[in-house]
Design a protein around this motif. Sequence first.
Motif, PDB file in Angstrom:
ATOM      1  N   LEU A   1       0.828  -1.212   0.000  1.00 50.75           N
ATOM      2  CA  LEU A   1       0.000   0.000   0.000  1.00 50.75           C
ATOM      3  C   LEU A   1       0.860   1.259   0.000  1.00 50.75           C
ATOM      4  CD1 LEU A   1      -2.815  -1.047   2.506  1.00 50.75           C
ATOM      5  CD2 LEU A   1      -2.964  -0.856   0.017  1.00 50.75           C
ATOM      6  N   GLU A   2       1.994   1.210   0.677  1.00 48.13           N
ATOM      7  CA  GLU A   2       2.910   2.351   0.664  1.00 48.13           C
ATOM      8  C   GLU A   2       3.445   2.593  -0.746  1.00 48.13           C
ATOM      9  OE1 GLU A   2       7.175   3.726   2.694  1.00 48.13           O
ATOM     10  OE2 GLU A   2       6.120   1.936   3.412  1.00 48.13           O
ATOM     11  N   ALA A   3       3.805   1.504  -1.428  1.00 50.75           N
ATOM     12  CA  ALA A   3       4.293   1.638  -2.804  1.00 50.75           C
ATOM     13  C   ALA A   3       3.192   2.159  -3.724  1.00 50.75           C
ATOM     14  CB  ALA A   3       4.808   0.291  -3.303  1.00 50.75           C
ATOM     15  N   VAL A   4       1.964   1.684  -3.514  1.00 49.33           N
ATOM     16  CA  VAL A   4       0.829   2.168  -4.309  1.00 49.33           C
ATOM     17  C   VAL A   4       0.647   3.670  -4.113  1.00 49.33           C
ATOM     18  CG1 VAL A   4      -1.692   2.114  -4.514  1.00 49.33           C
ATOM     19  CG2 VAL A   4      -0.397  -0.017  -4.453  1.00 49.33           C
ATOM     20  N   ASP A   5       0.716   4.120  -2.864  1.00 47.59           N
ATOM     21  CA  ASP A   5       0.552   5.545  -2.587  1.00 47.59           C
ATOM     22  C   ASP A   5       1.632   6.374  -3.269  1.00 47.59           C
ATOM     23  OD1 ASP A   5      -1.691   5.118  -1.060  1.00 47.59           O
ATOM     24  OD2 ASP A   5      -0.632   5.148   0.866  1.00 47.59           O
ATOM     25  N   ASP A   6       2.866   5.868  -3.260  1.00 46.19           N
ATOM     26  CA  ASP A   6       3.966   6.589  -3.906  1.00 46.19           C
ATOM     27  C   ASP A   6       3.730   6.722  -5.407  1.00 46.19           C
ATOM     28  OD1 ASP A   6       5.379   7.004  -1.567  1.00 46.19           O
ATOM     29  OD2 ASP A   6       6.446   5.108  -1.728  1.00 46.19           O
TER      30      ASP A   6
ATOM     31  N   ASP B   1      -0.489  11.201 -10.180  1.00 46.21           N
ATOM     32  CA  ASP B   1      -1.330  12.390 -10.040  1.00 46.21           C
ATOM     33  C   ASP B   1      -0.577  13.644 -10.464  1.00 46.21           C
ATOM     34  OD1 ASP B   1      -3.389  10.831  -9.127  1.00 46.21           O
ATOM     35  OD2 ASP B   1      -3.105  11.332  -6.999  1.00 46.21           O
ATOM     36  N   ASN B   2       0.707  13.726 -10.111  1.00 45.97           N
ATOM     37  CA  ASN B   2       1.517  14.877 -10.528  1.00 45.97           C
ATOM     38  C   ASN B   2       1.656  14.926 -12.042  1.00 45.97           C
ATOM     39  OD1 ASN B   2       1.938  15.767  -7.913  1.00 45.97           O
ATOM     40  ND2 ASN B   2       3.849  14.640  -7.656  1.00 45.97           N
ATOM     41  N   ILE B   3       1.837  13.757 -12.649  1.00 48.02           N
ATOM     42  CA  ILE B   3       1.943  13.694 -14.103  1.00 48.02           C
ATOM     43  C   ILE B   3       0.648  14.169 -14.748  1.00 48.02           C
ATOM     44  CG2 ILE B   3       2.137  12.115 -16.071  1.00 48.02           C
ATOM     45  CD1 ILE B   3       4.037  10.417 -14.314  1.00 48.02           C
ATOM     46  N   ALA B   4      -0.482  13.673 -14.231  1.00 49.29           N
ATOM     47  CA  ALA B   4      -1.781  14.055 -14.787  1.00 49.29           C
ATOM     48  C   ALA B   4      -2.007  15.554 -14.664  1.00 49.29           C
ATOM     49  CB  ALA B   4      -2.895  13.280 -14.079  1.00 49.29           C
ATOM     50  N   SER B   5      -1.612  16.130 -13.521  1.00 47.42           N
ATOM     51  CA  SER B   5      -1.794  17.564 -13.315  1.00 47.42           C
ATOM     52  C   SER B   5      -0.943  18.382 -14.287  1.00 47.42           C
ATOM     53  CB  SER B   5      -1.436  17.918 -11.868  1.00 47.42           C
ATOM     54  OG  SER B   5      -1.510  19.306 -11.654  1.00 47.42           O
TER      55      SER B   5
ATOM     56  N   LEU C   1      15.184  14.192 -17.615  1.00 43.85           N
ATOM     57  CA  LEU C   1      14.933  12.760 -17.483  1.00 43.85           C
ATOM     58  C   LEU C   1      15.523  12.148 -16.216  1.00 43.85           C
ATOM     59  CD1 LEU C   1      15.265  11.444 -21.119  1.00 43.85           C
ATOM     60  CD2 LEU C   1      13.222  11.580 -19.745  1.00 43.85           C
ATOM     61  N   LYS C   2      15.651  12.941 -15.159  1.00 41.87           N
ATOM     62  CA  LYS C   2      16.059  12.360 -13.886  1.00 41.87           C
ATOM     63  C   LYS C   2      14.797  11.939 -13.149  1.00 41.87           C
ATOM     64  CE  LYS C   2      20.466  14.733 -13.415  1.00 41.87           C
ATOM     65  NZ  LYS C   2      21.299  15.630 -12.605  1.00 41.87           N
ATOM     66  N   VAL C   3      14.239  10.827 -13.602  1.00 44.13           N
ATOM     67  CA  VAL C   3      12.990  10.338 -13.039  1.00 44.13           C
ATOM     68  C   VAL C   3      13.238   9.893 -11.604  1.00 44.13           C
ATOM     69  CG1 VAL C   3      11.119   8.698 -13.312  1.00 44.13           C
ATOM     70  CG2 VAL C   3      12.298   9.593 -15.321  1.00 44.13           C
ATOM     71  N   SER C   4      12.419  10.345 -10.685  1.00 41.75           N
ATOM     72  CA  SER C   4      12.643  10.016  -9.268  1.00 41.75           C
ATOM     73  C   SER C   4      11.886   8.762  -8.883  1.00 41.75           C
ATOM     74  CB  SER C   4      12.196  11.179  -8.382  1.00 41.75           C
ATOM     75  OG  SER C   4      10.815  11.393  -8.520  1.00 41.75           O
ATOM     76  N   LEU C   5      12.459   8.060  -7.928  1.00 40.21           N
ATOM     77  CA  LEU C   5      11.767   6.958  -7.289  1.00 40.21           C
ATOM     78  C   LEU C   5      10.721   7.540  -6.341  1.00 40.21           C
ATOM     79  CD1 LEU C   5      14.794   4.642  -6.594  1.00 40.21           C
ATOM     80  CD2 LEU C   5      12.910   4.172  -8.133  1.00 40.21           C
ATOM     81  N   PRO C   6       9.893   6.704  -5.730  1.00 42.68           N
ATOM     82  CA  PRO C   6       8.848   7.232  -4.848  1.00 42.68           C
ATOM     83  C   PRO C   6       9.375   8.253  -3.840  1.00 42.68           C
ATOM     84  CG  PRO C   6       8.555   4.890  -5.136  1.00 42.68           C
ATOM     85  CD  PRO C   6       9.831   5.245  -5.840  1.00 42.68           C
ATOM     86  N   ARG C   7       8.558   9.268  -3.598  1.00 48.54           N
ATOM     87  CA  ARG C   7       8.947  10.327  -2.668  1.00 48.54           C
ATOM     88  C   ARG C   7       9.006   9.748  -1.257  1.00 48.54           C
ATOM     89  NH1 ARG C   7       4.729  11.118  -4.977  1.00 48.54           N
ATOM     90  NH2 ARG C   7       3.495  11.364  -3.103  1.00 48.54           N
ATOM     91  N   LEU C   8      10.075  10.037  -0.552  1.00 46.47           N
ATOM     92  CA  LEU C   8      10.251   9.454   0.770  1.00 46.47           C
ATOM     93  C   LEU C   8      10.779  10.501   1.739  1.00 46.47           C
ATOM     94  CD1 LEU C   8      11.874   6.172  -0.454  1.00 46.47           C
ATOM     95  CD2 LEU C   8       9.702   6.316   0.710  1.00 46.47           C
ATOM     96  N   PRO C   9      10.564  10.304   3.040  1.00 46.10           N
ATOM     97  CA  PRO C   9      11.097  11.251   4.016  1.00 46.10           C
ATOM     98  C   PRO C   9      12.614  11.312   3.924  1.00 46.10           C
ATOM     99  CG  PRO C   9       9.529   9.736   5.032  1.00 46.10           C
ATOM    100  CD  PRO C   9       9.809   9.215   3.657  1.00 46.10           C
ATOM    101  N   PRO C  10      13.204  12.482   4.118  1.00 51.16           N
ATOM    102  CA  PRO C  10      14.656  12.612   3.992  1.00 51.16           C
ATOM    103  C   PRO C  10      15.429  12.037   5.167  1.00 51.16           C
ATOM    104  CG  PRO C  10      13.681  14.693   4.688  1.00 51.16           C
ATOM    105  CD  PRO C  10      12.534  13.761   4.395  1.00 51.16           C
TER     106      PRO C  10
END
Length: 434
Positions: free
Chosen positions: A25-30, A36-40, A225-234
Motif C-alpha cells: 500500500l505504501e508503494a501504491v501511494d507513492d 497524479d503529478n503527471i496528470a496535473s 529525465l532524472k525520473v525520481s523513485l517514490p517520494r520518501l522522508p529525507p
Amino acid sequence: MTEAASGGVAGGAAASASQVRDAVLEAVDDVKGSTDNIASTLSTLANRPPTRFGNRGLTGANGVFTGNLDHASNQLPWLHSALVSTTALVAVAGEVGNADMELGILRMAGPRLQSAMFGSMLLAAWLDFLTLADAVLRECSAYSAEQLLMDLERVQRRMEPTLAAFSSGDAEQVEEAATAMPELMGQLTREFGAIRDGARKATEQNGKFMAAAQAMEMLTLVSTLKVSLPRLPPAAPATVGVSLVMGSGGVMAGSQLVVSAEWVEMIRRLVQAGVISIPAVSAAVRIHGGQVMMAQANGDLPEGLRDALGDSPEVRGMRVTGKAGAGMSEHPKHHVMPKERRTWFEERGFKGDMDIDQFCVRLEWAHHEAIHGGGNWRLGRMWPNEWNRMIMEVLQQAERRAGQMLTRNEILNIVASRMKRYGIPMKFTQGRRR
C-alpha cells in the motif's frame, strides 16, 4: 537495517503478511502520487494557450502535436486501473485466514505494482519530452516545428513497445520490460539531449546569440529525465549502489545514490515476500542513479543495494538475469483450481482479478505430472489423489457439510492447506484462458 533484514520479521508469518500488505500500500501511494503529478502537469500543458504571435506551443502549430499529448493521456487509465487492482488484491489478502495464501495473493499484485511503477516512470519521461517540446516551440522559433514533430514521433515509437508491455498486465512481459528499462532510459536521455542541443544550435546559427543564451537558460529548467523513485522522508538516509555519471569530456565518474531507510525497508519487504523482483528493483535504482548505474559483471546486484536489502536467501538467490535464468521459460503452469470447473468457481466469487486463471503455479515437469497421476491425464483421473479430482471432492464435501455454498475465502483456505500437503509453492502467476 541490514541486521533486521538478516534476522527476519518478528511475529511470524501473520506479522510478515501484515507488514507486506503495508509495504504494498505504501508503494501504491507513492506511485499514485507520481501519477497524479503527471496528470496535473499534463493537464496544464494541454490547456496552455499558444503564443499570440506565431501560434506556437504544443496546443498551437495547427494542432499537429495533439496526438503526442493524447498519447500521454491514454496511458493514465491503465495506470489507474493497475493501482486500483493492486489495492483490491491487498484488501482480499487481508480477509484470507491462511497466512501462506495471504502472501500468495499479495504476490499476485506484484506484476500490477511493477507495471504501474515503471509505467509511471516512462510516462514521466514522455512528459519531459512534451515539456521540452513546448518550450522549444515557444522560445526557439529557429527550430522547425516539422523537425520537432519528427523527433517526438521517433521517441514515441521507441517507447510504445515498452508501454504496451506494461499495460498488458502479463507478468513475463512486465518483468522483461522492467529489466530493459535502464537501457531504454539511456536512449531517451540521449534523444532528449539531442533535441535540446539541436534547438540551441539552430538558434545560434540564426544569428540570435542573445536569444540562444536566454533560451538555453530557460531550457535548463526543464527536467532532464532524472525520473525520481517514490517520494520518501529525507530522514535516515542509506547509501545504495555505485553509479557512473557522464561528466565533462565524456569521462565517467563514480558517485553514490542515497535513498531513505524507509524506502529500503519497504523494498526489502516486497522483495523478500516475492511481490517484486530483484531485477526490477535493480533497474529502478539504476534509473534513479542516472540511467547508467550498472550491475556487477557477474550479473549480481550493485553491492550497496544488495547490502541494504539484507542478507536473506531471497536476496542472495536473485540475480539480474533474463527470462530463462529467472525460471520463467519452460516450466508448465498448473491451475490450482481446475479449469474444467471454471463456472463452479465463478459462482463462488472467482471473477475479475480473482479469476481462477490468476491462480496458476509454475512447476517442474516431473512435479506437474506427479500430482496429475502421470503423463496420461485420463488414466491419472482414475487415481483418487490426482489433484483436480482430489481438490473438487474436498471442496464439495466441505460444501455439503456447511449446507451452503462455500465463500471465496473458505475455498482459498482449503486450497492453501492442500497445496502445502502436495508441496505446491504459494507463488501464483497468471495463466491464459483457453
